[in-house]
Every structure is written in structure tokens, then in C-alpha cells.
Motif scaffolding. Structure first.
Motif, PDB file in Angstrom:
ATOM      1  N   GLU A 199      -5.250 -11.622  -3.667  1.00 33.98           N
ATOM      2  CA  GLU A 199      -4.885 -11.341  -5.052  1.00 33.98           C
ATOM      3  C   GLU A 199      -5.972 -10.583  -5.815  1.00 33.98           C
ATOM      4  OE1 GLU A 199      -4.027 -15.164  -6.590  1.00 33.98           O
ATOM      5  OE2 GLU A 199      -1.934 -15.152  -5.940  1.00 33.98           O
ATOM      6  N   LYS A 200      -7.197 -11.083  -5.761  1.00 34.47           N
ATOM      7  CA  LYS A 200      -8.282 -10.469  -6.525  1.00 34.47           C
ATOM      8  C   LYS A 200      -8.523  -9.031  -6.104  1.00 34.47           C
ATOM      9  CE  LYS A 200     -13.087 -11.014  -7.940  1.00 34.47           C
ATOM     10  NZ  LYS A 200     -14.310 -11.848  -7.851  1.00 34.47           N
ATOM     11  N   ASP A 201      -8.565  -8.780  -4.794  1.00 36.01           N
ATOM     12  CA  ASP A 201      -8.785  -7.422  -4.297  1.00 36.01           C
ATOM     13  C   ASP A 201      -7.652  -6.487  -4.722  1.00 36.01           C
ATOM     14  OD1 ASP A 201     -11.117  -8.211  -3.116  1.00 36.01           O
ATOM     15  OD2 ASP A 201     -10.255  -8.478  -1.114  1.00 36.01           O
ATOM     16  N   MET A 202      -6.427  -6.977  -4.662  1.00 37.86           N
ATOM     17  CA  MET A 202      -5.271  -6.157  -5.046  1.00 37.86           C
ATOM     18  C   MET A 202      -5.329  -5.803  -6.529  1.00 37.86           C
ATOM     19  SD  MET A 202      -2.318  -8.225  -2.938  1.00 37.86           S
ATOM     20  CE  MET A 202      -0.979  -7.283  -3.667  1.00 37.86           C
ATOM     21  N   MET A 203      -5.694  -6.737  -7.370  1.00 39.49           N
ATOM     22  CA  MET A 203      -5.732  -6.489  -8.804  1.00 39.49           C
ATOM     23  C   MET A 203      -6.886  -5.568  -9.181  1.00 39.49           C
ATOM     24  SD  MET A 203      -4.583 -10.158 -10.432  1.00 39.49           S
ATOM     25  CE  MET A 203      -4.086  -9.438 -11.999  1.00 39.49           C
ATOM     26  N   GLU A 204      -8.024  -5.739  -8.516  1.00 35.50           N
ATOM     27  CA  GLU A 204      -9.152  -4.844  -8.782  1.00 35.50           C
ATOM     28  C   GLU A 204      -8.824  -3.416  -8.348  1.00 35.50           C
ATOM     29  OE1 GLU A 204     -11.581  -5.273 -10.551  1.00 35.50           O
ATOM     30  OE2 GLU A 204     -12.304  -7.338 -10.493  1.00 35.50           O
ATOM     31  N   ALA A 205      -8.151  -3.267  -7.232  1.00 33.71           N
ATOM     32  CA  ALA A 205      -7.755  -1.942  -6.761  1.00 33.71           C
ATOM     33  C   ALA A 205      -6.760  -1.306  -7.729  1.00 33.71           C
ATOM     34  CB  ALA A 205      -7.150  -2.041  -5.357  1.00 33.71           C
ATOM     35  N   TYR A 206      -5.845  -2.102  -8.227  1.00 36.12           N
ATOM     36  CA  TYR A 206      -4.855  -1.632  -9.212  1.00 36.12           C
ATOM     37  C   TYR A 206      -5.555  -1.136 -10.480  1.00 36.12           C
ATOM     38  CZ  TYR A 206      -0.792  -2.047 -12.386  1.00 36.12           C
ATOM     39  OH  TYR A 206       0.203  -1.817 -13.307  1.00 36.12           O
ATOM     40  N   ALA A 207      -6.522  -1.918 -10.964  1.00 42.37           N
ATOM     41  CA  ALA A 207      -7.267  -1.538 -12.174  1.00 42.37           C
ATOM     42  C   ALA A 207      -8.049  -0.252 -11.950  1.00 42.37           C
ATOM     43  CB  ALA A 207      -8.198  -2.668 -12.591  1.00 42.37           C
ATOM     44  N   ARG A 208      -8.648  -0.102 -10.762  1.00 41.21           N
ATOM     45  CA  ARG A 208      -9.388   1.130 -10.453  1.00 41.21           C
ATOM     46  C   ARG A 208      -8.455   2.330 -10.374  1.00 41.21           C
ATOM     47  NH1 ARG A 208     -11.982  -2.139  -6.637  1.00 41.21           N
ATOM     48  NH2 ARG A 208     -10.732  -1.165  -4.984  1.00 41.21           N
ATOM     49  N   ASP A 209      -7.317   2.150  -9.728  1.00 40.74           N
ATOM     50  CA  ASP A 209      -6.380   3.264  -9.546  1.00 40.74           C
ATOM     51  C   ASP A 209      -5.902   3.822 -10.884  1.00 40.74           C
ATOM     52  OD1 ASP A 209      -6.600   3.048  -6.827  1.00 40.74           O
ATOM     53  OD2 ASP A 209      -4.747   1.899  -6.559  1.00 40.74           O
ATOM     54  N   PHE A 210      -5.736   2.955 -11.873  1.00 41.07           N
ATOM     55  CA  PHE A 210      -5.260   3.392 -13.183  1.00 41.07           C
ATOM     56  C   PHE A 210      -6.400   3.522 -14.192  1.00 41.07           C
ATOM     57  CE2 PHE A 210      -1.262   1.774 -11.385  1.00 41.07           C
ATOM     58  CZ  PHE A 210      -0.445   2.871 -11.624  1.00 41.07           C
TER      59      PHE A 210
END
Length: 278
Positions: A199-210
Motif C-alpha cells: 500500500e505505502k509504495d503504491m501510494m507514494e508512486a501515485y503521488a510522485r506520478d502526479f
């Protein structure tokens, strides 16, 4: 958020929406269109009766009363430096609101809501719910006016879908406008459960992508998405909820419901929504 539409039936919730819209317009140096819709009666629930079948004086009287209410409303609440225009239209309320929003190329609809719960919510709903469901532009549902400066924490429930560019553009604009912190919220339900380790890695990646800034990442497990969003917002004393919504019609809406509409019905804080049916 320079061009704002405020549908107004002169109820207390509509007045609260107008007051809040004035604060937004004052900050953005924008303008407001106050819209009152006179909905024509329906014959046997299917055919709309043309206006010519009604006494012309009756319709004219309704317009005169609406105009008087407009003047009183603007006289009591309108702020200096904010341009407020008023419109009176005939037709179905939801369709007229969305049509005016498109014709005038507006940026935001601010509507009052009184909320509803239980079976009534599914069978009747409010005009605000219907606009939330079908509006092509952002809708801000307001139960009571809030101080502009108090909105500093915005909850953003997300599915981490990477294909919602328009939604994220609006979310970032909203965050910047209020100079607020964004709280990303991922909700796990029994039918949609992600591994905790990911979960944490997915959300951090999402925040970086946008390219998100000034944010926190959060997860909740619950049987219902709406309950998780509401409880998280209350626990963290957040000031606003911003979320995408899907347009559901007919039986699909009756049986599936809408998370955004449930949240609108049950929360006192402003709820910002945007259709993600791209």
C-alpha cells in the motif's frame, strides 16, 4: 474558480451555499451567477405540460417573487468587489442547472444540501445529488457556510487509478486555491483488498506520478467505502472532502448507490466532486 453557478431555491441551505460561494469568488476575484429554476408541472408523470397551458399571470408572479428574493439575498449577503448576476429559467431542475453551466462556460457549481438517509435517499434523493451525479464540471456541496481560512485539510479518497489526469489537475488546483494539505486515503473493502505491504509504495508512486505536494498517505479497512471516508474525515478533523464520482442511472444506481452521494448526504463539511467518466 472564477465563474461560479449557485442554484438557488431560497432555502436556508441555498443561502449557505451562496454565502460560501461569495467567499470563494472574493478570493478568486470571480463572479457568481445565481440561478432560480421554475420547474413546470408534469402531467401523469410523463409529459411536461407546455407553459402556455398555465395562467401567464401565475408564472409571471413566480418570477416576480423570485426576483424580489434575489434582491433581498444580494442586499443582505453580497460583498463588495464580487459581481453577482441572477437568472430565472423554466425547466427540469437538474438539466437546467447543467445546461446553464455549459452555456456560460462556468468553472464550479456550489449547491446547498440538506442531506437524506435511509430508503428515502435511494428513491427520492436531492437535486444536489443528481447534479453531483451528472454534472460535467466540479460541484461543491455545502450544508452550511464555512470560513474560507479554516479550510486547510482536504481528504482525497483515491483508487490509485493512473488514468484520471483531469481529476488530479482539478484536485491540485483545489489544494492550491485553499493552500491546504492533501490527505490521500486508500480504502480497502472485502471486495477490493490490497496487500498491506504494497500500500505505502503504491501510494507514494501515485503521488510522485502526479507531482503531488504537501500531502499525507493513509489507508483504512472497512466494509463500506463511505463509512471509511466519513470516519477518517471526522477522526482527523478535516475541513473538506474532494473525490471523483461515477454517473449511475436506473437500477445500477438503486442497487450500487454512489459513494460520493452517500458522503454528501452524511457530512457537514463541504464536499467537492468531479465526474471521472472520461
Amino acid at each position: 474558480m472564477k465563474k461560479i453557478l449557485v442554484p438557488c431555491d431560497f432555502s436556508d441551505s441555498a443561502v449557505q451555499a451562496f454565502v460560501f460561494a461569495l467567499k470563494i469568488a472574493q478570493q478568486s476575484k470571480g463572479e457568481i451567477i445565481l440561478l432560480h429554476v421554475i420547474e413546470l408541472p408534469v402531467l401523469r408523470g410523463t409529459i411536461q405540460v407546455p407553459a402556455l397551458y398555465f395562467e401567464e399571470n401565475y408564472l409571471k408572479d413566480m418570477e416576480v417573487k423570485a426576483q424580489k428574493n434575489f434582491e433581498e439575498l444580494k442586499g443582505e449577503w453580497a460583498k463588495e468587489g464580487v459581481r453577482v448576476r441572477s437568472l430565472i429559467e423554466h425547466g427540469p431542475i437538474t438539466k437546467t442547472i447543467t445546461r446553464i453551466a455549459e452555456v456560460y462556460k462556468l468553472d464550479l457549481i456550489v449547491m446547498g444540501t440538506q442531506g437524506a438517509t435511509g430508503f428515502k435517499e435511494f428513491l427520492v434523493g436531492s437535486n444536489t445529488e443528481k447534479v453531483v451525479r451528472f454534472s460535467p464540471l466540479p460541484v461543491l456541496a455545502v450544508r452550511k457556510s464555512h470560513e474560507f481560512s479554516h479550510i486547510k485539510n482536504i481528504v482525497f479518497p483515491t483508487t490509485l487509478d493512473p488514468n484520471q489526469n483531469k481529476l488530479l489537475i482539478h484536485i491540485k488546483e483545489l489544494q492550491n486555491f485553499f493552500s491546504a494539505k492533501l490527505h490521500l486515503l486508500l480504502v480497502n473493502t472485502p471486495h477490493n483488498m490490497k496487500r498491506t505491504v504494497d500500500e505505502k509504495d503504491m501510494m507514494e508512486a501515485y503521488a510522485r506520478d502526479f507531482d503531488l505536494q504537501n500531502y499525507t498517505i493513509n489507508t483504512r479497512n472497512d466494509f463500506y467505502e463511505s463509512d471509511a471516508i466519513i470516519n477518517f474525515t471526522i477522526e482527523n478533523k478535516a475541513d473538506m472532502i474532494a473525490m471523483g464520482t461515477h454517473s449511475r442511472k436506473g437500477l445500477a444506481h438503486l442497487f450500487s448507490g454512489s459513494v460520493a452521494e452517500e458522503v454528501v448526504n452524511r457530512m457537514d463539511c463541504p464536499i467537492w466532486t468531479y465526474s471521472i467518466n472520461e
